[in-house]
Write a protein that holds these residues in place. Structure first.
Motif, PDB file in Angstrom:
ATOM      1  N   LYS A  28      23.418  18.956 -11.442  1.00  0.00           N
ATOM      2  CA  LYS A  28      22.347  19.884 -11.777  1.00  0.00           C
ATOM      3  C   LYS A  28      20.999  19.201 -11.913  1.00  0.00           C
ATOM      4  N   GLU A  29      21.001  17.978 -12.419  1.00  0.00           N
ATOM      5  CA  GLU A  29      19.731  17.279 -12.632  1.00  0.00           C
ATOM      6  C   GLU A  29      19.011  16.965 -11.326  1.00  0.00           C
ATOM      7  N   PHE A  30      19.747  16.994 -10.200  1.00  0.00           N
ATOM      8  CA  PHE A  30      19.144  16.715  -8.906  1.00  0.00           C
ATOM      9  C   PHE A  30      18.874  17.981  -8.104  1.00  0.00           C
ATOM     10  N   ALA A  31      19.190  19.131  -8.663  1.00  0.00           N
ATOM     11  CA  ALA A  31      19.120  20.390  -7.906  1.00  0.00           C
ATOM     12  C   ALA A  31      17.732  20.648  -7.327  1.00  0.00           C
ATOM     13  N   GLU A  32      16.677  20.364  -8.107  1.00  0.00           N
ATOM     14  CA  GLU A  32      15.320  20.658  -7.646  1.00  0.00           C
ATOM     15  C   GLU A  32      14.793  19.614  -6.664  1.00  0.00           C
ATOM     16  N   SER A  33      15.521  18.514  -6.496  1.00  0.00           N
ATOM     17  CA  SER A  33      15.038  17.423  -5.641  1.00  0.00           C
ATOM     18  C   SER A  33      15.747  17.340  -4.302  1.00  0.00           C
ATOM     19  N   VAL A  34      16.765  18.157  -4.111  1.00  0.00           N
ATOM     20  CA  VAL A  34      17.609  18.044  -2.927  1.00  0.00           C
ATOM     21  C   VAL A  34      16.822  18.116  -1.619  1.00  0.00           C
ATOM     22  N   PHE A  35      15.801  18.978  -1.567  1.00  0.00           N
ATOM     23  CA  PHE A  35      15.053  19.161  -0.324  1.00  0.00           C
ATOM     24  C   PHE A  35      13.767  18.329  -0.280  1.00  0.00           C
ATOM     25  N   ASP A  36      13.575  17.459  -1.280  1.00  0.00           N
ATOM     26  CA  ASP A  36      12.392  16.601  -1.277  1.00  0.00           C
ATOM     27  C   ASP A  36      12.525  15.504  -0.232  1.00  0.00           C
ATOM     28  N   ARG A  37      11.377  15.072   0.280  1.00  0.00           N
ATOM     29  CA  ARG A  37      11.382  13.943   1.199  1.00  0.00           C
ATOM     30  C   ARG A  37      11.957  12.714   0.497  1.00  0.00           C
ATOM     31  N   LEU A  38      12.787  11.993   1.237  1.00  0.00           N
ATOM     32  CA  LEU A  38      13.367  10.731   0.777  1.00  0.00           C
ATOM     33  C   LEU A  38      14.466  10.887  -0.263  1.00  0.00           C
ATOM     34  N   PHE A  39      14.721  12.116  -0.714  1.00  0.00           N
ATOM     35  CA  PHE A  39      15.870  12.284  -1.606  1.00  0.00           C
ATOM     36  C   PHE A  39      17.125  12.153  -0.758  1.00  0.00           C
ATOM     37  N   THR A  40      18.019  11.262  -1.161  1.00  0.00           N
ATOM     38  CA  THR A  40      19.251  11.074  -0.425  1.00  0.00           C
ATOM     39  C   THR A  40      20.434  11.480  -1.286  1.00  0.00           C
ATOM     40  N   MET A  41      21.458  11.979  -0.635  1.00  0.00           N
ATOM     41  CA  MET A  41      22.601  12.482  -1.371  1.00  0.00           C
ATOM     42  C   MET A  41      23.304  11.393  -2.173  1.00  0.00           C
ATOM     43  N   GLU A  42      23.115  10.109  -1.751  1.00  0.00           N
ATOM     44  CA  GLU A  42      23.746   9.065  -2.552  1.00  0.00           C
ATOM     45  C   GLU A  42      23.106   8.980  -3.934  1.00  0.00           C
ATOM     46  N   ASP A  43      21.882   9.516  -4.084  1.00  0.00           N
ATOM     47  CA  ASP A  43      21.258   9.543  -5.403  1.00  0.00           C
ATOM     48  C   ASP A  43      22.087  10.376  -6.372  1.00  0.00           C
ATOM     49  N   SER A  44      22.723  11.422  -5.846  1.00  0.00           N
ATOM     50  CA  SER A  44      23.440  12.331  -6.735  1.00  0.00           C
ATOM     51  C   SER A  44      24.948  12.333  -6.508  1.00  0.00           C
ATOM     52  N   ARG A  45      25.398  11.814  -5.357  1.00  0.00           N
ATOM     53  CA  ARG A  45      26.825  11.897  -5.054  1.00  0.00           C
ATOM     54  C   ARG A  45      27.527  10.537  -5.119  1.00  0.00           C
ATOM     55  N   ASN A  46      27.124   9.641  -4.237  1.00  0.00           N
ATOM     56  CA  ASN A  46      27.864   8.384  -4.154  1.00  0.00           C
ATOM     57  C   ASN A  46      26.937   7.314  -3.590  1.00  0.00           C
ATOM     58  N   SER A  47      26.694   6.273  -4.361  1.00  0.00           N
ATOM     59  CA  SER A  47      25.736   5.245  -3.969  1.00  0.00           C
ATOM     60  C   SER A  47      26.174   4.451  -2.743  1.00  0.00           C
ATOM     61  N   SER A  48      27.428   4.544  -2.359  1.00  0.00           N
ATOM     62  CA  SER A  48      27.897   3.787  -1.208  1.00  0.00           C
ATOM     63  C   SER A  48      27.606   4.490   0.108  1.00  0.00           C
ATOM     64  N   MET A  49      27.177   5.736   0.050  1.00  0.00           N
ATOM     65  CA  MET A  49      26.890   6.490   1.257  1.00  0.00           C
ATOM     66  C   MET A  49      25.439   6.263   1.664  1.00  0.00           C
ATOM     67  N   GLN A  50      25.211   6.148   2.954  1.00  0.00           N
ATOM     68  CA  GLN A  50      23.876   5.828   3.435  1.00  0.00           C
ATOM     69  C   GLN A  50      23.221   7.063   4.060  1.00  0.00           C
ATOM     70  N   GLY A  51      21.939   7.219   3.808  1.00  0.00           N
ATOM     71  CA  GLY A  51      21.178   8.311   4.392  1.00  0.00           C
ATOM     72  C   GLY A  51      19.711   7.983   4.273  1.00  0.00           C
ATOM     73  N   GLY A  61      17.259  10.501   3.831  1.00  0.00           N
ATOM     74  CA  GLY A  61      16.545  11.476   3.013  1.00  0.00           C
ATOM     75  C   GLY A  61      15.614  12.387   3.768  1.00  0.00           C
ATOM     76  N   LEU A  62      15.821  12.556   5.082  1.00  0.00           N
ATOM     77  CA  LEU A  62      14.932  13.417   5.868  1.00  0.00           C
ATOM     78  C   LEU A  62      15.638  14.653   6.414  1.00  0.00           C
ATOM     79  N   GLY A  63      16.945  14.586   6.588  1.00  0.00           N
ATOM     80  CA  GLY A  63      17.677  15.672   7.234  1.00  0.00           C
ATOM     81  C   GLY A  63      17.505  17.018   6.562  1.00  0.00           C
ATOM     82  N   LEU A  64      17.722  17.077   5.249  1.00  0.00           N
ATOM     83  CA  LEU A  64      17.600  18.345   4.530  1.00  0.00           C
ATOM     84  C   LEU A  64      16.143  18.799   4.448  1.00  0.00           C
ATOM     85  N   THR A  65      15.231  17.843   4.328  1.00  0.00           N
ATOM     86  CA  THR A  65      13.810  18.194   4.280  1.00  0.00           C
ATOM     87  C   THR A  65      13.374  18.853   5.574  1.00  0.00           C
TER      88      THR A  65
END
Length: 313
Positions: free
Chosen positions: A250-273, A275-279
């Motif tokens: 929930k704490e990342f909900a408002e940042s999901v579509f921000d530039r450079l926000f990557t899912m590893e920030d909220s899901r799993n640090s071992s995953m690489q991305g 941060g542009l796809g969702l934006t």
């Protein structure tokens, strides 16, 4: 009392009252000017020092109070603009930094393999395949970077046409068929027989779906599940893309579509991305008059929904 004395007394009274009125007006205007000068000096001080202070005034003059309130509204808006500008500037710098890093890393791999091949004097099909894959990754990063830059600058030409959404969904799922089979994903698809049409840009729609499905596979891989569901009401068409991975806190909900926000920030640090796809997907949807939203229950169901305007058949 003679008439002359009465007239004299009345004249004196009138002159006295007139004097009082004139004095009150003088005092009022003098006080008003002083307060206006005070407001002006305070405003100049705020602007010169670039501070976030407000104009404070103590007076019974309702007009001056309202003026101070409107000035403070403008100062608050100015402060918000400053904050947004700083945030945007920092995001731009972070984006350039991250993109540079993301491009530099695979390019280093390419150069490393080429150097090994040169030193050993051999040619390896496996190495060549790795080089080709890495080069494709670099091209994808560059394409995403410039796509987002064009979208935010308003330079993207999005020609609208009548698009068969059912067919677009099927095409996207087929593009991922081999990957989903290799990763042994459970795939659930619900595309109704009734055909839904929307007035949109087909390439943009395909890009939105591609980005969302890619994210579902990458970040929801622990759940080994992908769901694609197409449905509609009288006014809109909805495309749900679901996974059963770690989800988004929930704490990342408002940042999901921000530039450079990557899912590893909220899901799993071992995953690489990057941060542009969702934006990019969100920007495309908004420019086409639609939207992308999401709901998430970790390890149960995370669903991104593309909303499009429905078009009559």
């Amino acid at each position: 009392m003679s008439d002359e004395i009465m007239i004299f007394c009345l004249t004196v009274c009138i002159i006295f009252l007139a004097g009082i009125v004139i004095y009150q007006q003088f005092a009022f205007h003098t006080g008003t000017k002083a307060k206006l000068r005070e407001i002006s000096c305070k405003l100049k001080q705020i602007l010169d020092s670039n501070s976030d202070e407000k104009v404070m005034i103590f007076t019974d003059n309702k007009v001056l109070v309202e003026l101070a309130e409107q000035i403070n509204r403008m100062l608050e808006n100015r402060q918000k603009i400053k904050v947004e500008y700083r945030r945007s500037e920092m995001a731009s710098k972070r984006m350039l930094s991250n993109i540079s890093h993301d491009i530099k890393t695979p390019m280093t791999v390419i150069l490393g393999y080429l150097e090994i091949m040169r030193l050993n004097g051999i040619q390896s099909n496996e190495m060549m395949q790795k080089i080709e894959n890495t080069a494709h990754h670099v091209m994808e990063l560059i394409t995403q970077f410039f796509t987002l830059a064009k979208l935010e600058a308003g330079d993207m030409d999005l020609t609208l046409e009548k698009v068969n959404v059912n067919e677009a969904c099927r095409e996207n799922i087929l593009d991922f068929y081999e990957l989903l089979s290799q990763k042994e994903f459970q795939v659930e698809i619900d595309i109704p027989e009734q055909t839904f049409y929307t007035n949109t840009n087909k390439d943009a729609l395909q890009r939105m779906m591609y980005n969302l499905i890619s994210n579902a596979i990458r970040y929801g891989r622990e759940g080994k599940y992908l769901g694609v569901f197409l449905w509609a009401d009288q006014a809109h068409i909805y495309i749900d893309i679901a996974d059963r991975g770690p989800g988004i806190e929930k704490e990342f909900a408002e940042s999901v579509f921000d530039r450079l926000f990557t899912m590893e920030d909220s899901r799993n640090s071992s995953m690489q991305g990057n941060g542009l796809g969702l934006t990019i997907a969100k920007n495309l949807a908004l420019q086409l008059g639609g939207d992308i939203t999401f709901v998430s229950q970790p390890y149960q169901r995370t669903v991104f929904t593309i909303t499009l305007k429905k078009m009559a058949c």
